[in-house]
Design an enzyme around this catalytic site. Structure first.
Site, PDB file in Angstrom:
ATOM      1  CB  SER A 147      -0.892   0.010   1.240  1.00  0.00           C
ATOM      2  OG  SER A 147      -0.078   0.118   2.397  1.00  0.00           O
TER       3      SER A 147
ATOM      4  N   GLY B 161       1.857   2.019   3.705  1.00  0.00           N
ATOM      5  CA  GLY B 161       2.974   1.190   4.186  1.00  0.00           C
ATOM      6  C   GLY B 161       4.286   1.617   3.545  1.00  0.00           C
TER       7      GLY B 161
ATOM      8  CD  GLU C 172       4.710  -2.397  -7.854  1.00  0.00           C
ATOM      9  OE1 GLU C 172       3.582  -1.883  -7.712  1.00  0.00           O
ATOM     10  OE2 GLU C 172       4.915  -3.585  -8.059  1.00  0.00           O
TER      11      GLU C 172
ATOM     12  CB  CYS D 135       0.453  -3.162  -8.746  1.00  0.00           C
ATOM     13  SG  CYS D 135       1.533  -4.327  -9.546  1.00  0.00           S
TER      14      CYS D 135
ATOM     15  CD  GLU E  64      -4.282   0.305  -5.477  1.00  0.00           C
ATOM     16  OE1 GLU E  64      -3.815  -0.470  -6.310  1.00  0.00           O
ATOM     17  OE2 GLU E  64      -3.734   0.537  -4.373  1.00  0.00           O
TER      18      GLU E  64
HETATM   19  P1  NAP Z   1       0.445  -3.189   3.279  1.00  0.00           P
HETATM   20  O1  NAP Z   1      -0.570  -2.890   4.306  1.00  0.00           O
HETATM   21  O2  NAP Z   1       1.140  -2.056   2.658  1.00  0.00           O
HETATM   22  O3  NAP Z   1       1.504  -4.167   3.954  1.00  0.00           O
HETATM   23  C1  NAP Z   1       2.612  -4.676   3.242  1.00  0.00           C
HETATM   24  C2  NAP Z   1       3.712  -5.016   4.218  1.00  0.00           C
HETATM   25  O4  NAP Z   1       4.228  -3.819   4.787  1.00  0.00           O
HETATM   26  C3  NAP Z   1       3.242  -5.857   5.381  1.00  0.00           C
HETATM   27  O5  NAP Z   1       4.247  -6.797   5.646  1.00  0.00           O
HETATM   28  C4  NAP Z   1       3.097  -4.883   6.517  1.00  0.00           C
HETATM   29  O6  NAP Z   1       3.422  -5.449   7.749  1.00  0.00           O
HETATM   30  C5  NAP Z   1       4.154  -3.856   6.193  1.00  0.00           C
HETATM   31  N1  NAP Z   1       3.791  -2.508   6.668  1.00  0.00           N
HETATM   32  C6  NAP Z   1       2.678  -1.833   6.352  1.00  0.00           C
HETATM   33  N2  NAP Z   1       2.680  -0.625   6.946  1.00  0.00           N
HETATM   34  C7  NAP Z   1       3.831  -0.564   7.658  1.00  0.00           C
HETATM   35  C8  NAP Z   1       4.417   0.419   8.499  1.00  0.00           C
HETATM   36  N3  NAP Z   1       3.806   1.565   8.743  1.00  0.00           N
HETATM   37  N4  NAP Z   1       5.597   0.145   9.057  1.00  0.00           N
HETATM   38  C9  NAP Z   1       6.219  -1.042   8.828  1.00  0.00           C
HETATM   39  N5  NAP Z   1       5.713  -2.010   8.057  1.00  0.00           N
HETATM   40  C10 NAP Z   1       4.533  -1.775   7.471  1.00  0.00           C
HETATM   41  O7  NAP Z   1      -0.166  -4.028   2.103  1.00  0.00           O
HETATM   42  P2  NAP Z   1      -0.964  -5.412   2.092  1.00  0.00           P
HETATM   43  O8  NAP Z   1      -1.015  -6.039   3.436  1.00  0.00           O
HETATM   44  O9  NAP Z   1      -0.357  -6.166   1.030  1.00  0.00           O
HETATM   45  O10 NAP Z   1      -2.423  -5.026   1.641  1.00  0.00           O
HETATM   46  C11 NAP Z   1      -3.146  -3.975   2.210  1.00  0.00           C
HETATM   47  C12 NAP Z   1      -3.586  -3.014   1.148  1.00  0.00           C
HETATM   48  O11 NAP Z   1      -2.459  -2.579   0.370  1.00  0.00           O
HETATM   49  C13 NAP Z   1      -4.520  -3.589   0.111  1.00  0.00           C
HETATM   50  O12 NAP Z   1      -5.842  -3.618   0.512  1.00  0.00           O
HETATM   51  C14 NAP Z   1      -4.269  -2.665  -1.047  1.00  0.00           C
HETATM   52  O13 NAP Z   1      -5.017  -1.494  -0.898  1.00  0.00           O
HETATM   53  C15 NAP Z   1      -2.832  -2.301  -0.960  1.00  0.00           C
HETATM   54  N6  NAP Z   1      -1.967  -3.068  -1.890  1.00  0.00           N
HETATM   55  C16 NAP Z   1      -1.715  -2.536  -3.099  1.00  0.00           C
HETATM   56  C17 NAP Z   1      -0.915  -3.230  -3.978  1.00  0.00           C
HETATM   57  C18 NAP Z   1      -0.610  -2.671  -5.319  1.00  0.00           C
HETATM   58  O14 NAP Z   1       0.128  -3.310  -6.038  1.00  0.00           O
HETATM   59  N7  NAP Z   1      -1.116  -1.551  -5.683  1.00  0.00           N
HETATM   60  C19 NAP Z   1      -0.372  -4.457  -3.655  1.00  0.00           C
HETATM   61  C20 NAP Z   1      -0.658  -4.996  -2.405  1.00  0.00           C
HETATM   62  C21 NAP Z   1      -1.457  -4.260  -1.537  1.00  0.00           C
HETATM   63  P3  NAP Z   1       2.330  -6.225   8.629  1.00  0.00           P
HETATM   64  O15 NAP Z   1       1.360  -6.849   7.712  1.00  0.00           O
HETATM   65  O16 NAP Z   1       3.158  -7.191   9.386  1.00  0.00           O
HETATM   66  O17 NAP Z   1       1.664  -5.202   9.467  1.00  0.00           O
END
Ligand code: NAP
Length: 527
Positions: free
Chosen positions: A241, A244, A264, A301, A392
């Protein structure tokens, strides 16, 4: 067999007290295996080992590293259906999707192994000395790319194999000569452990140093934060995201020694429908877009989340065809209930914005974690005024924007955030007639597609997967293809260095027969 433990280099370890389980979205139930989150001590051990391993691994010959990468591919394949079934269980994917993603993962490993065998990727650049140059002699200067050091890779939720433990970021970093510590995605802790076991086996079989690879479990953000802050870590790869990716980017920049984070992140991948193409084939376009929007439950993505056209009767009929086609699509299982909840919440947020109308909303009964597609529409003026509509919605969703004119279309494109891709559906002559649209789009994206769909990312050297922020944190690099190795290296110059003490790539004799830039001429000759 799964253990739920972390790989700290070659050893399994479970000293932490925090445990968690993964989830089977098809069965809507937790999986049995308990995983142990890495403790602070285990994180320090993994980074210390990676730091030590780097001193050895960076000096190991390319041909041996190549064998290591090929061995990883062999070991992953040898996991057979145990791996395939586990991915299906932790991600809700179909068998075909898993096998396809595994093939891509193996191909990426083999592609980087070939790159190492060929060797020219180090960009060896040599300017020989001119001892008698006036007024000052010119020194002998020899430059090449060298690895940055230990890299932390965050496993992606939406690609449990190809963008995770042995995925694109990891293989590019290992090829570059960097040890890798994977912070596995909590949804895919089992898959990550299984793939990590294959990497460790390959490392042992090919004589790689202990610590060249570690795999850490986590169920919250703390493990990732400690890793990114750790002074032994020199770069980070992330897919996920914007929140993140941005948080990790900020953290890395606040360190006493800032390090690069190659994140990314989100993209809505605008698709431009030009008038003549719509006049000729609006039904056909609607069909392929219904498929692209719903492919993999929209969890790519490169999902086409924004479609832009000019108000006309052809756009109206495209809208009707798209509505019919979307409602024919069978909703698929999404990755996790949290992703489904986010999808439902974000869809609702969009629906509640001003001047929004629904084109197609799948309302039939579905399984608990299936993603029900939604297509909304809005006029161009409202879209321009409301930045919320540019966000998104991760899942099978798209927003059709109906513009008043080509001028409005161009203004909208110019105001979009950075994107991975932009697609133009047009007759060929329209590309020239509307060259200003093409230019505006090129400014906002990393890849332009003509008469196709953005989903489906070919893994090959000419692929650019990355774009202006927030598509990625550094648009100068790609996350896919051999050039992604450039994220994990830095240029380094030897001045007047003794020939026999130079790396082979820079020695006069050119023992690896690589292509080098010698006194501004490309050549594979000796000096
Ligand atoms: P995410 O929430 O960004 O998490 C991805 C990884 O980053 C996880 O391992 C998470 O750890 C870690 N993380 C997130 N925020 C963090 C922070 N503030 N500090 C340290 N580590 C952090 O993505 P996701 O779990 O894959 O999916 C959630 C949302 O992300 C989806 O609903 C979607 O909106 C978006 N997403 C977008 C794409 C794209 O390609 N556009 C791809 C995947 C996801 P933990 O899980 O251990 O907390």
């Amino acid at each position: 067999m799964l253990t739920g433990k972390n790989y700290i280099g070659n050893s399994l370890s479970a000293n932490g007290i925090k445990t968690f389980r993964t989830f089977d979205p098809k069965e809507n139930t937790e999986n049995e295996q308990v995983f142990y989150e890495a403790s602070s001590d285990e994180i320090n051990q993994a980074t210390e080992l990676a730091h030590q391993a780097f001193q050895v691994y960076r000096t190991i010959e390319s041909s041996k590293k190549s064998k290591f990468l090929n061995a990883i591919a062999d070991e992953i394949l040898a996991l057979g259906d145990d791996l395939v079934n586990l991915v299906m269980q932790e991600a809700g994917f179909t068998y075909e999707r898993v096998v396809g993603e595994r093939a891509r993962t193996l191909w990426q490993l083999q592609m980087f192994a070939d790159l190492l065998d060929e060797g020219s990727w180090v960009d060896a650049t040599i300017d020989t000395a001119q001892l008698y140059r006036k007024p000052n002699p010119k020194p002998d200067l020899r430059k090449m790319l060298i690895p940055v050091g230990p890299v932390v890779v965050f496993g992606a939720s939406n690609f449990p194999l190809a963008y995770s433990t042995a995925g694109g970021d990891t293989v590019a970093a290992l090829a570059a000569g960097c040890p890798v510590i994977v912070k596995s995605h909590p949804m895919h802790a089992g898959v990550s452990e299984l793939v990590a076991s294959a990497i460790i086996k390959a490392a042992q079989k090919t004589g790689m140093p202990n610590g060249v690879f570690s795999n850490l479990n986590s169920s919250g953000i703390e493990v990732g934060i400690q890793l990114v802050k750790h002074p032994f870590v020199k770069a980070v790869g992330f897919t996920g995201s914007i929140n993140g990716g941005r948080a990790l980017f900020n953290l890395a920049n606040q360190r006493p020694e800032p390090i690069p984070v190659f994140a990314e992140m989100g993209s809505i991948n605008p698709v431009i429908l030009l008038p003549k193409a719509l006049q000729k084939r609006n039904e056909e376009i609607a069909k392929i877009y219904a498929q692209s929007i719903t492919l993999g439950s929209g969890q790519f993505c490169t999902n086409p989340g924004l479609i832009l056209g000019i108000k006309s009767k052809e756009l109206d009929s495209f809208t009707n065809y798209l509505s019919d086609e979307i409602l024919l699509m069978k909703p698929g299982c999404m990755l996790h209930p949290t992703i489904v909840d986010n999808f439902e919440t974000n869809k609702e947020k969009m629906r509640q914005q001003e001047n929004i109308a629904t084109i197609a909303s799948y309302e039939n009964g579905v399984n608990k974690n299936d993603g029900r597609p939604l297509i909304l529409t809005v006029d161009g003026t409202t879209f321009l005024k409301n930045p919320q509509l540019h966000q998104e919605v991760f899942g099978p969703f798209s927003m059709l924007v109906q513009c008043e004119s080509i001028g409005e279309l161009k203004t909208i494109i110019s105001q979009l955030e950075g994107q991975l891709t932009g697609t133009i559906i047009a007759e060929e002559e329209e590309l020239l007639i509307h060259s200003n649209i093409v230019e505006a789009l090129q400014n906002r994206v990393g890849r332009l597609i003509f008469n196709g769909v953005p989903t489906g990312v070919e893994v090959c050297p000419s692929m650019q997967h990355g774009g202006p922020y927030p598509a990625s944190t550094d648009s100068r690099f790609t996350a896919v293809g051999i050039h992604s190795i450039k994220r994990w290296v830095r240029p380094f110059t030897y001045q007047n260095w003794p020939n026999e003490l130079l790396p082979k790539a820079l020695q006069d004799e050119n023992p690896q027969k690589i292509i080098r830039l010698i006194n501004n001429q490309l050549s594979d000759s000796a000096i």
